[in-house]
Each structure stands twice: as structure tokens, then as C-alpha cells.
Design a protein around this motif. Structure first.
Motif, PDB file in Angstrom:
ATOM      1  N   LEU A  47     -91.370  21.751 -25.478  1.00 45.58           N
ATOM      2  CA  LEU A  47     -92.772  22.406 -25.259  1.00 45.58           C
ATOM      3  C   LEU A  47     -94.107  22.031 -25.013  1.00 45.58           C
ATOM      4  CD1 LEU A  47     -91.670  25.873 -26.872  1.00 45.58           C
ATOM      5  CD2 LEU A  47     -91.672  25.076 -24.046  1.00 45.58           C
ATOM      6  N   ARG A  48     -94.883  21.803 -25.643  1.00 47.00           N
ATOM      7  CA  ARG A  48     -96.476  20.982 -26.051  1.00 47.00           C
ATOM      8  C   ARG A  48     -96.350  20.034 -24.796  1.00 47.00           C
ATOM      9  NH1 ARG A  48     -98.959  20.439 -31.208  1.00 47.00           N
ATOM     10  NH2 ARG A  48     -99.375  18.153 -30.488  1.00 47.00           N
ATOM     11  N   PHE A  50     -94.190  19.922 -22.112  1.00 50.34           N
ATOM     12  CA  PHE A  50     -94.021  20.598 -20.681  1.00 50.34           C
ATOM     13  C   PHE A  50     -95.053  21.816 -20.264  1.00 50.34           C
ATOM     14  CE2 PHE A  50     -92.270  25.241 -19.001  1.00 50.34           C
ATOM     15  CZ  PHE A  50     -91.538  24.754 -18.776  1.00 50.34           C
ATOM     16  N   LEU A  51     -96.364  22.221 -21.552  1.00 52.76           N
ATOM     17  CA  LEU A  51     -96.791  22.532 -21.375  1.00 52.76           C
ATOM     18  C   LEU A  51     -97.959  22.420 -20.837  1.00 52.76           C
ATOM     19  CD1 LEU A  51     -98.052  25.274 -24.037  1.00 52.76           C
ATOM     20  CD2 LEU A  51     -97.849  26.390 -21.966  1.00 52.76           C
ATOM     21  N   ALA A  52     -98.357  20.468 -20.725  1.00 49.83           N
ATOM     22  CA  ALA A  52     -99.330  19.481 -20.813  1.00 49.83           C
ATOM     23  C   ALA A  52     -99.149  19.143 -19.382  1.00 49.83           C
ATOM     24  CB  ALA A  52     -99.543  18.505 -21.135  1.00 49.83           C
ATOM     25  N   HIS A  54     -97.755  20.761 -17.039  1.00 50.90           N
ATOM     26  CA  HIS A  54     -98.182  21.269 -15.701  1.00 50.90           C
ATOM     27  C   HIS A  54     -99.621  22.108 -15.853  1.00 50.90           C
ATOM     28  CE1 HIS A  54     -93.259  21.831 -14.346  1.00 50.90           C
ATOM     29  NE2 HIS A  54     -93.558  21.931 -15.380  1.00 50.90           N
ATOM     30  N   ALA A  55    -100.070  21.631 -16.121  1.00 49.12           N
ATOM     31  CA  ALA A  55    -101.821  21.922 -16.679  1.00 49.12           C
ATOM     32  C   ALA A  55    -102.718  21.999 -15.342  1.00 49.12           C
ATOM     33  CB  ALA A  55    -102.173  21.049 -17.792  1.00 49.12           C
TER      34      ALA A  55
ATOM     35  N   ARG B  34    -105.228  29.843 -14.546  1.00 45.77           N
ATOM     36  CA  ARG B  34    -104.420  30.652 -15.354  1.00 45.77           C
ATOM     37  C   ARG B  34    -105.203  31.787 -15.462  1.00 45.77           C
ATOM     38  NH1 ARG B  34    -102.910  26.060 -13.128  1.00 45.77           N
ATOM     39  NH2 ARG B  34    -100.779  24.760 -13.925  1.00 45.77           N
ATOM     40  N   LEU B 121     -85.233  23.452 -19.656  1.00 49.75           N
ATOM     41  CA  LEU B 121     -87.403  23.367 -19.518  1.00 49.75           C
ATOM     42  C   LEU B 121     -87.394  22.529 -17.926  1.00 49.75           C
ATOM     43  CD1 LEU B 121     -88.483  22.014 -22.573  1.00 49.75           C
ATOM     44  CD2 LEU B 121     -88.367  24.110 -21.569  1.00 49.75           C
ATOM     45  N   SER B 126     -94.025  24.405 -11.572  1.00 42.98           N
ATOM     46  CA  SER B 126     -95.781  24.771 -11.811  1.00 42.98           C
ATOM     47  C   SER B 126     -95.770  26.286 -11.145  1.00 42.98           C
ATOM     48  CB  SER B 126     -96.084  23.115 -11.290  1.00 42.98           C
ATOM     49  OG  SER B 126     -96.110  22.678 -11.372  1.00 42.98           O
ATOM     50  N   VAL B 129     -93.717  28.288 -13.712  1.00 46.11           N
ATOM     51  CA  VAL B 129     -95.344  28.316 -15.153  1.00 46.11           C
ATOM     52  C   VAL B 129     -96.094  28.957 -14.912  1.00 46.11           C
ATOM     53  CG1 VAL B 129     -95.604  26.878 -17.086  1.00 46.11           C
ATOM     54  CG2 VAL B 129     -94.093  26.197 -16.013  1.00 46.11           C
ATOM     55  N   HIS B 148    -103.416  23.900 -25.262  1.00 49.29           N
ATOM     56  CA  HIS B 148    -102.494  22.857 -24.328  1.00 49.29           C
ATOM     57  C   HIS B 148    -101.963  22.483 -23.494  1.00 49.29           C
ATOM     58  CE1 HIS B 148    -100.523  23.343 -28.544  1.00 49.29           C
ATOM     59  NE2 HIS B 148    -100.275  24.386 -28.290  1.00 49.29           N
ATOM     60  N   MET B 149    -103.254  23.119 -22.490  1.00 50.49           N
ATOM     61  CA  MET B 149    -103.229  22.693 -21.340  1.00 50.49           C
ATOM     62  C   MET B 149    -104.448  22.194 -20.747  1.00 50.49           C
ATOM     63  SD  MET B 149    -101.217  25.557 -18.872  1.00 50.49           S
ATOM     64  CE  MET B 149    -100.183  24.893 -18.332  1.00 50.49           C
ATOM     65  N   PHE B 179     -95.172  33.189 -24.862  1.00 55.77           N
ATOM     66  CA  PHE B 179     -94.623  32.259 -23.627  1.00 55.77           C
ATOM     67  C   PHE B 179     -92.922  31.861 -24.097  1.00 55.77           C
ATOM     68  CE2 PHE B 179     -94.333  27.946 -22.588  1.00 55.77           C
ATOM     69  CZ  PHE B 179     -94.815  27.938 -20.761  1.00 55.77           C
TER      70      PHE B 179
END
Lengths: 77, 199
Positions: A47-48, A50-52, A54-55, B34, B121, B126, B129, B148-149, B179
């Protein structure tokens, strides 16, 4: 010894390295015998990532052009 | 002052600011999208104006990216205040105990798969998400995105918002859990749990 619920509650913090030494040892002890929580840990890592992944958004060319125009104006004021 | 009328040192400063801002534009825009959705461009523009006025306060230019992001976060907060957005606090509930890992294992949405969690997942693009993140209250979305981003440490985010580290850790934890829960809800509502939905 900690329960699965307690271990799961701390997994992300464990991955982030923000649990203290005693908590870290308790989580690792739990992970050493609990296969399910090991799965939780692997999924938290996914998940980490995954988030990165889609950053970033593509910056639309029209938006970039307008923001660059703003920078042009700032450079001339 | 028109171009060419700057002393050399000021011209160099203007050029350095521009180089920094141009390099960070995609990152700033992604975060703003976001945080404030379709108002992202306006907020980034406001960020550039404020940053330009305060560029002399940036002591270490290698920290320029994070400096710009901090200004952007403040612009977003002002944007929310100007629109009278109330801070939505989610009460302690089942969200804190929600486990997407267990939910996927129990529901087994792709029964013929050997990698059901990853397959889940991989359904999300995108846009999906972004929609899931947009459904989270700002209070929890902001630390999730910044940590995290955008690559911030949670201590930096706590400092940025002037709250104790424990408070920000609790928000981040709840943000992650919300989330996870919203990913599952979104998948249910948008038909991502069908075999044929795989991308």
C-alpha cells in the motif's frame, strides 16, 4: 506478547520506523509466529508503494503554460 | 523593475527562484490537486507569488522543494478557510480496526488468482486513487498525502501544522485506515471487484 489487533495497529508505524524500541520488539516477536500478520505487513508495504506510485499527476501543458507565464510576470515586476 | 534593470545579484536570485519553481511545478500541482481538486492551479499560482516575495528567507536552496511545499500547504489551508470549510473529525469507530488485507482475504474478489491482494490494487488507476483520496476528510488526507506521496516525515508535518507529534501520528493512522476502507467501498461501487474489470 501482543495480540494481532495490537500488532496490526502498529504495522505502519513499524514500517515508518517511528515505534520505540520496546514496541518494535513486541511487533517483531508477534511477526515471528503469526503468518497472517506477516501478510498484513507485506500488504502494508504494498500500500505504501501503491500510494507513492500514484503520487504524481501529469501537469497539463495548458496549466504549465499559465503558471510559467506567472513566473515570467514575477521576473519582470 | 523591468528585465535587465536588476543588479546582477538580484537577477541571479530571480533566476534561481525561477529554476526552483519550474522544477517543482509538477510536484506542487500534484499535491494541490489532492488537496483542493480543481482549484489546484489557483492555489499553486498563489504559492508562487508568496514564495517569490519571501525567496530571500530560504536559507538552504537544497531545501527549496520542501520550502515551496510548506508554502503551498499554507495556501491550501487559507483556501479552505476562505470557503468556510469545517474540519471534519471522524469519530473513533470501526474504521480504526478496518483491515483491507483481511477484507480482501475474506471476500476473495478474484477467486482464481494467486495474488489476490496485488490484483485488487492493480484495479486502480490514478484517477481512481485521486477520487478515493478526495473522499477522505482533509484532516486525515493531508498527512497521508504529505507523508506517503510527498515524502515528508511525520515529524515535519506535525511541525508544519503546529500540533504535537502524537496528534499527527493519530491522524495519519486514521487516514490510512480510512483510505483502506474507502478503497474497498470505491471498488464495490465502481465494479472493480469483477474478474472482467481487470486492467
Amino acid at each position: 506478547m501482543i495480540t494481532c489487533a495490537e500488532a496490526v495497529r502498529q504495522l505502519w508505524d513499524y514500517l515508518d520506523g517511528i515505534v520505540d524500541e520496546s514496541q518494535r520488539e513486541l511487533v517483531e516477536e508477534h511477526l515471528s509466529f503469526c503468518r497472517r500478520c506477516c501478510g498484513e505487513l507485506e500488504f502494508a508495504e504494498e500500500l505504501r508503494r501503491f500510494l507513492a506510485t500514484h503520487a504524481e499527476d501529469d501537469l497539463p501543458p495548458t496549466v504549465r503554460a499559465r503558471l510559467t507565464a506567472t513566473l515570467d510576470e514575477l521576473g519582470q515586476t | 523593475m523591468r528585465d535587465g534593470a536588476y543588479p546582477d545579484s538580484e537577477r541571479a536570485s530571480v533566476d534561481r527562484f525561477r529554476a526552483l519553481a519550474e522544477r517543482e511545478l509538477p510536484h506542487l500541482y500534484a499535491i494541490a490537486r489532492r488537496f483542493v481538486g480543481n482549484d489546484a492551479e489557483d492555489v499553486v499560482q498563489e504559492c508562487l507569488l508568496r514564495a517569490y516575495r519571501n525567496f530571500s528567507q530560504l536559507e538552504h536552496e537544497q531545501a527549496g522543494g520542501k520550502w515551496l511545499t510548506s508554502i503551498l500547504v499554507n495556501c491550501c489551508r487559507d483556501h479552505w478557510r476562505a470557503r468556510g470549510r469545517r474540519v471534519e473529525v471522524v469519530e473513533l469507530d470501526e474504521a480504526d480496526e478496518f483491515s483491507l488485507f483481511r477484507k480482501i482475504a475474506d471476500e476473495d474478489p478474484f477467486p482464481y488468482s494467486d495474488s489476490v491482494h496485488l490484483d485488487f490494487l492493480h484495479q486502480f488507476g490514478s484517477e481512481d486513487v485521486r477520487a478515493v483520496l478526495a473522499s477522505l476528510p482533509e484532516l486525515y488526507r493531508v498527512p497521508l498525502v504529505l507523508v506517503h506521496m510527498a515524502g515528508y516525515h511525520v515529524k515535519e508535518v506535525a511541525f508544519m501544522f503546529d500540533v504535537p507529534l502524537g496528534t499527527m501520528l493519530a491522524r495519519l493512522h486514521r487516514g490510512r485506515k480510512l483510505f483502506e476502507r474507502e478503497l474497498w467501498s470505491y471498488a464495490e461501487q465502481n465494479g472493480l471487484l469483477k474478474e472482467g474489470a481487470r486492467r
